[in-house]
Write a protein that holds these residues in place. Structure first.
Motif, PDB file in Angstrom:
ATOM      1  N   GLY A  48      -5.024 -77.570 -15.381  1.00  0.00           N
ATOM      2  CA  GLY A  48      -4.130 -76.938 -16.343  1.00  0.00           C
ATOM      3  C   GLY A  48      -4.251 -77.575 -17.714  1.00  0.00           C
ATOM      4  O   GLY A  48      -4.129 -78.797 -17.848  1.00  0.00           O
ATOM      5  N   ARG A  49      -4.531 -76.761 -18.727  1.00  0.00           N
ATOM      6  CA  ARG A  49      -4.606 -77.229 -20.111  1.00  0.00           C
ATOM      7  C   ARG A  49      -3.588 -76.443 -20.928  1.00  0.00           C
ATOM      8  O   ARG A  49      -3.588 -75.227 -20.907  1.00  0.00           O
ATOM      9  N   GLY A  50      -2.743 -77.158 -21.633  1.00  0.00           N
ATOM     10  CA  GLY A  50      -1.747 -76.491 -22.456  1.00  0.00           C
ATOM     11  C   GLY A  50      -1.016 -77.449 -23.368  1.00  0.00           C
ATOM     12  O   GLY A  50      -0.454 -77.046 -24.380  1.00  0.00           O
ATOM     13  N   HIS A  51      -1.006 -78.720 -23.003  1.00  0.00           N
ATOM     14  CA  HIS A  51      -0.391 -79.735 -23.847  1.00  0.00           C
ATOM     15  C   HIS A  51      -1.405 -80.247 -24.864  1.00  0.00           C
ATOM     16  O   HIS A  51      -2.613 -80.222 -24.618  1.00  0.00           O
ATOM     17  N   ASP A  73       4.093 -83.842 -26.726  1.00  0.00           N
ATOM     18  CA  ASP A  73       3.775 -82.769 -27.662  1.00  0.00           C
ATOM     19  C   ASP A  73       5.056 -82.049 -28.091  1.00  0.00           C
ATOM     20  O   ASP A  73       5.831 -81.607 -27.255  1.00  0.00           O
ATOM     21  N   THR A  76       4.687 -77.882 -27.288  1.00  0.00           N
ATOM     22  CA  THR A  76       4.842 -77.477 -25.889  1.00  0.00           C
ATOM     23  C   THR A  76       5.239 -78.694 -25.057  1.00  0.00           C
ATOM     24  O   THR A  76       4.456 -79.199 -24.264  1.00  0.00           O
ATOM     25  N   ILE A  79       5.988 -77.503 -19.767  1.00  0.00           N
ATOM     26  CA  ILE A  79       5.279 -76.324 -19.267  1.00  0.00           C
ATOM     27  C   ILE A  79       5.582 -76.181 -17.780  1.00  0.00           C
ATOM     28  O   ILE A  79       5.518 -77.160 -17.030  1.00  0.00           O
ATOM     29  N   TRP A  81       4.072 -74.574 -14.651  1.00  0.00           N
ATOM     30  CA  TRP A  81       2.808 -74.029 -14.169  1.00  0.00           C
ATOM     31  C   TRP A  81       3.033 -73.326 -12.836  1.00  0.00           C
ATOM     32  O   TRP A  81       3.596 -73.910 -11.921  1.00  0.00           O
ATOM     33  N   LEU A  86      -3.121 -71.247 -12.367  1.00  0.00           N
ATOM     34  CA  LEU A  86      -3.989 -72.304 -12.877  1.00  0.00           C
ATOM     35  C   LEU A  86      -5.450 -72.025 -12.563  1.00  0.00           C
ATOM     36  O   LEU A  86      -5.760 -71.389 -11.560  1.00  0.00           O
TER      37      LEU A  86
END
Length: 90
Positions: A48-51, A73, A76, A79, A81, A86
């Protein structure tokens, strides 16, 4: 952090990536060639990539369907998930 059922293991850190692992069927041999049953092997199955900054906390839903990650962050910071959403790791 282990999931509620113990079926999954989640990790994250200063690379801002959340990883999900599952037990592997791979077995280790000791120096003498015997199978070492005290060693577990886990394989990364989801990513999972989002931060944008360090992930500092992880928490599982009681049914293992979701994982919550908290980050430094400001865009975000949290999150949620859904495991089925994912990316699979090949």
């Amino acid at each position: 952090r282990f999931s509620t059922s113990g079926q999954f293991l989640a990790s994250a850190g200063d690379d801002a990536v959340v990883c999900i692992y599952a037990p592997s069927s791979h077995q280790s041999a000791t120096a003498h060639g015997n199978l070492d049953t005290s060693v577990e092997h886990w394989t990364r199955i989801k990513l999972g990539r989002g931060h944008a900054l360090d992930v500092v906390g992880l928490a599982w839903a009681p049914d293992d369907s979701h994982l919550v990650s908290c980050s430094l962050d400001s865009n975000t910071p949290i999150i949620v998930w859904k495991l089925t959403d994912l990316a699979n790791v090949d």
